[in-house]
Structure formats: C-alpha cells, structure tokens
Scaffold this motif. Structure first.
Motif, PDB file in Angstrom:
ATOM      1  N   SER A 139       0.837  -1.189   0.000  1.00 57.78           N
ATOM      2  CA  SER A 139       0.000   0.000   0.000  1.00 57.78           C
ATOM      3  C   SER A 139       0.877   1.246   0.000  1.00 57.78           C
ATOM      4  O   SER A 139       2.019   1.228   0.446  1.00 57.78           O
ATOM      5  CB  SER A 139      -0.917   0.000   1.219  1.00 57.78           C
ATOM      6  N   VAL A 140       0.313   2.323  -0.493  1.00 62.06           N
ATOM      7  CA  VAL A 140       1.039   3.582  -0.545  1.00 62.06           C
ATOM      8  C   VAL A 140       1.277   4.061   0.878  1.00 62.06           C
ATOM      9  O   VAL A 140       0.379   4.033   1.717  1.00 62.06           O
ATOM     10  CB  VAL A 140       0.234   4.620  -1.354  1.00 62.06           C
ATOM     11  N   ALA A 141       2.493   4.464   1.145  1.00 63.10           N
ATOM     12  CA  ALA A 141       2.853   4.864   2.504  1.00 63.10           C
ATOM     13  C   ALA A 141       2.157   6.145   2.943  1.00 63.10           C
ATOM     14  O   ALA A 141       1.940   6.349   4.121  1.00 63.10           O
ATOM     15  CB  ALA A 141       4.362   5.040   2.604  1.00 63.10           C
ATOM     16  N   HIS A 142       1.801   6.982   1.993  1.00 67.75           N
ATOM     17  CA  HIS A 142       1.150   8.237   2.347  1.00 67.75           C
ATOM     18  C   HIS A 142       0.259   8.696   1.210  1.00 67.75           C
ATOM     19  O   HIS A 142       0.485   8.393   0.047  1.00 67.75           O
ATOM     20  CB  HIS A 142       2.187   9.300   2.686  1.00 67.75           C
ATOM     21  N   HIS A 143      -0.743   9.420   1.553  1.00 67.03           N
ATOM     22  CA  HIS A 143      -1.707   9.962   0.611  1.00 67.03           C
ATOM     23  C   HIS A 143      -1.146  11.258   0.028  1.00 67.03           C
ATOM     24  O   HIS A 143      -0.382  11.951   0.705  1.00 67.03           O
ATOM     25  CB  HIS A 143      -3.014  10.230   1.364  1.00 67.03           C
ATOM     26  N   PRO A 144      -1.504  11.628  -1.220  1.00 67.73           N
ATOM     27  CA  PRO A 144      -0.988  12.885  -1.765  1.00 67.73           C
ATOM     28  C   PRO A 144      -1.308  14.105  -0.900  1.00 67.73           C
ATOM     29  O   PRO A 144      -0.534  15.046  -0.848  1.00 67.73           O
ATOM     30  CB  PRO A 144      -1.672  12.980  -3.136  1.00 67.73           C
ATOM     31  N   LYS A 145      -2.427  14.073  -0.195  1.00 63.70           N
ATOM     32  CA  LYS A 145      -2.762  15.199   0.672  1.00 63.70           C
ATOM     33  C   LYS A 145      -1.730  15.333   1.795  1.00 63.70           C
ATOM     34  O   LYS A 145      -1.275  16.427   2.107  1.00 63.70           O
ATOM     35  CB  LYS A 145      -4.158  15.023   1.260  1.00 63.70           C
ATOM     36  N   SER A 146      -1.330  14.213   2.398  1.00 65.40           N
ATOM     37  CA  SER A 146      -0.318  14.284   3.447  1.00 65.40           C
ATOM     38  C   SER A 146       1.042  14.639   2.860  1.00 65.40           C
ATOM     39  O   SER A 146       1.873  15.250   3.535  1.00 65.40           O
ATOM     40  CB  SER A 146      -0.255  12.980   4.231  1.00 65.40           C
ATOM     41  N   LEU A 147       1.280  14.262   1.600  1.00 63.19           N
ATOM     42  CA  LEU A 147       2.510  14.649   0.929  1.00 63.19           C
ATOM     43  C   LEU A 147       2.585  16.168   0.825  1.00 63.19           C
ATOM     44  O   LEU A 147       3.607  16.773   1.156  1.00 63.19           O
ATOM     45  CB  LEU A 147       2.584  14.007  -0.462  1.00 63.19           C
ATOM     46  N   LEU A 148       1.508  16.794   0.418  1.00 57.47           N
ATOM     47  CA  LEU A 148       1.465  18.254   0.342  1.00 57.47           C
ATOM     48  C   LEU A 148       1.649  18.887   1.718  1.00 57.47           C
ATOM     49  O   LEU A 148       2.367  19.873   1.869  1.00 57.47           O
ATOM     50  CB  LEU A 148       0.134  18.721  -0.243  1.00 57.47           C
ATOM     51  N   THR A 190      15.428   7.759  -5.225  1.00 62.14           N
ATOM     52  CA  THR A 190      15.305   7.352  -6.621  1.00 62.14           C
ATOM     53  C   THR A 190      14.257   6.266  -6.814  1.00 62.14           C
ATOM     54  O   THR A 190      13.506   6.286  -7.785  1.00 62.14           O
ATOM     55  CB  THR A 190      16.663   6.835  -7.128  1.00 62.14           C
ATOM     56  N   ASP A 191      14.161   5.315  -5.887  1.00 61.62           N
ATOM     57  CA  ASP A 191      13.260   4.172  -6.067  1.00 61.62           C
ATOM     58  C   ASP A 191      11.862   4.393  -5.515  1.00 61.62           C
ATOM     59  O   ASP A 191      11.046   3.477  -5.555  1.00 61.62           O
ATOM     60  CB  ASP A 191      13.878   2.926  -5.430  1.00 61.62           C
ATOM     61  N   ASP A 192      11.520   5.574  -5.053  1.00 60.77           N
ATOM     62  CA  ASP A 192      10.189   5.851  -4.491  1.00 60.77           C
ATOM     63  C   ASP A 192       9.245   6.297  -5.606  1.00 60.77           C
ATOM     64  O   ASP A 192       8.930   7.471  -5.757  1.00 60.77           O
ATOM     65  CB  ASP A 192      10.302   6.913  -3.404  1.00 60.77           C
ATOM     66  N   LYS A 193       8.798   5.340  -6.402  1.00 64.14           N
ATOM     67  CA  LYS A 193       7.973   5.636  -7.576  1.00 64.14           C
ATOM     68  C   LYS A 193       6.575   6.141  -7.190  1.00 64.14           C
ATOM     69  O   LYS A 193       5.998   6.972  -7.889  1.00 64.14           O
ATOM     70  CB  LYS A 193       7.824   4.391  -8.460  1.00 64.14           C
ATOM     71  N   ALA A 194       6.017   5.653  -6.077  1.00 67.15           N
ATOM     72  CA  ALA A 194       4.674   6.082  -5.666  1.00 67.15           C
ATOM     73  C   ALA A 194       4.661   7.571  -5.333  1.00 67.15           C
ATOM     74  O   ALA A 194       3.763   8.310  -5.767  1.00 67.15           O
ATOM     75  CB  ALA A 194       4.210   5.260  -4.476  1.00 67.15           C
ATOM     76  N   THR A 195       5.648   8.032  -4.582  1.00 68.64           N
ATOM     77  CA  THR A 195       5.714   9.452  -4.227  1.00 68.64           C
ATOM     78  C   THR A 195       5.973  10.302  -5.461  1.00 68.64           C
ATOM     79  O   THR A 195       5.382  11.373  -5.619  1.00 68.64           O
ATOM     80  CB  THR A 195       6.823   9.691  -3.185  1.00 68.64           C
ATOM     81  N   LYS A 196       6.822   9.813  -6.353  1.00 72.10           N
ATOM     82  CA  LYS A 196       7.130  10.569  -7.565  1.00 72.10           C
ATOM     83  C   LYS A 196       5.905  10.684  -8.471  1.00 72.10           C
ATOM     84  O   LYS A 196       5.663  11.733  -9.066  1.00 72.10           O
ATOM     85  CB  LYS A 196       8.288   9.932  -8.315  1.00 72.10           C
ATOM     86  N   THR A 197       5.123   9.621  -8.567  1.00 73.97           N
ATOM     87  CA  THR A 197       3.917   9.658  -9.395  1.00 73.97           C
ATOM     88  C   THR A 197       2.915  10.664  -8.826  1.00 73.97           C
ATOM     89  O   THR A 197       2.315  11.444  -9.573  1.00 73.97           O
ATOM     90  CB  THR A 197       3.282   8.266  -9.480  1.00 73.97           C
ATOM     91  N   ARG A 221      16.322   9.483 -11.127  1.00 70.04           N
ATOM     92  CA  ARG A 221      17.204  10.328 -10.325  1.00 70.04           C
ATOM     93  C   ARG A 221      16.485  10.753  -9.051  1.00 70.04           C
ATOM     94  O   ARG A 221      15.260  10.787  -9.009  1.00 70.04           O
ATOM     95  CB  ARG A 221      17.586  11.580 -11.113  1.00 70.04           C
ATOM     96  N   PRO A 222      17.215  11.093  -7.999  1.00 71.41           N
ATOM     97  CA  PRO A 222      16.548  11.604  -6.789  1.00 71.41           C
ATOM     98  C   PRO A 222      15.939  12.983  -7.054  1.00 71.41           C
ATOM     99  O   PRO A 222      16.427  13.729  -7.905  1.00 71.41           O
ATOM    100  CB  PRO A 222      17.667  11.680  -5.752  1.00 71.41           C
ATOM    101  N   TRP A 223      14.891  13.299  -6.329  1.00 70.49           N
ATOM    102  CA  TRP A 223      14.177  14.560  -6.498  1.00 70.49           C
ATOM    103  C   TRP A 223      14.135  15.324  -5.193  1.00 70.49           C
ATOM    104  O   TRP A 223      14.293  14.766  -4.111  1.00 70.49           O
ATOM    105  CB  TRP A 223      12.733  14.315  -6.915  1.00 70.49           C
ATOM    106  N   ARG A 224      13.848  16.610  -5.313  1.00 72.76           N
ATOM    107  CA  ARG A 224      13.495  17.437  -4.181  1.00 72.76           C
ATOM    108  C   ARG A 224      12.191  18.133  -4.531  1.00 72.76           C
ATOM    109  O   ARG A 224      12.070  18.736  -5.597  1.00 72.76           O
ATOM    110  CB  ARG A 224      14.587  18.466  -3.893  1.00 72.76           C
TER     111      ARG A 224
END
Length: 113
Positions: free
Chosen positions: A16-25, A38-45, A81-84
């Motif tokens: 399952s996704v570790a966090h919801h986009p709302k909590s990401l914001l 780099t490997d956190d595709k769910a957060t990047k999407t 690549r890693p992101w910020r």
C-alpha cells in the motif's frame, strides 16, 4: 477430459502507498522541501500529478549534487534520479499579496451611494 492442473498464478499483493498525496502536500508545505529517493515511484507519481495542478515544484538532483528544476513535461523522464519537492513560489503580482489588493478604492474616489 479436463486437466487437473490449474493455470491460476498467485500474485503478491501490492504494497500500500505509505502516504496519501494530501499528506505529501502537508509535509512539503510544513517543511518547505522534501527529498525523494530514486526508487520511491509512488511518491514521484503523486508529485507529478500535484505539479501538473501547480501545487508543488520538482527539482531533480544531478550527479554533482546540483538541483535542476523540472518543467511539467520533463518529470516523467527523470524518474531514475533523486528529487526534491518544494513549495511553489507565490506570484509577485500585488493582487496576490493581500486579499484586498485589487479591490481597494483608488485615492480620492468615493463609493457610490
């Protein structure tokens, strides 16, 4: 007759996704910036979708450690690549600085009765 073998393959359940986009914001806006591996595709999407809506800014971290801002169409090509993730800057327009900015009456003008 029918074979007794089955051709059903059991798939591993998806994590399952570790966090919801709302909590990401909420995390980005509270901290100002958030590093993404780099490997956190769910957060990047989720970040790509939020960037398309204008809620955040994505920077990729290059090999020498310098950040490069990604435009809306470039983010999908930089998934390796890693992101910020950053809060977007507010517009410099005076209309956005204050709530009453564009609605203030001009000096010397009178309100109609």
């Amino acid at each position: 007759m029918f074979d007794q073998e089955t051709n059903v393959v059991a798939f591993k359940p998806r994590a399952s996704v570790a966090h919801h986009p709302k909590s990401l914001l909420e995390r980005i806006y509270a901290a100002g910036a958030l590093s993404v591996r780099t490997d956190d595709k769910a957060t990047k999407t989720a970040a790509v979708m939020l960037q398309a809506l204008g809620f955040l800014v994505i920077e990729e971290i290059l090999a020498d450690g310098t950040p490069r801002r990604l435009q809306r169409g470039e983010a999908r090509g930089a998934m390796d690549r890693p992101w910020r993730l950053l809060k977007p800057p507010f517009p410099a327009s005076p209309a956005f600085r204050t709530a009453a900015g564009p609605f203030r009456p001009k000096a010397g003008s009178r309100r109609p009765s």
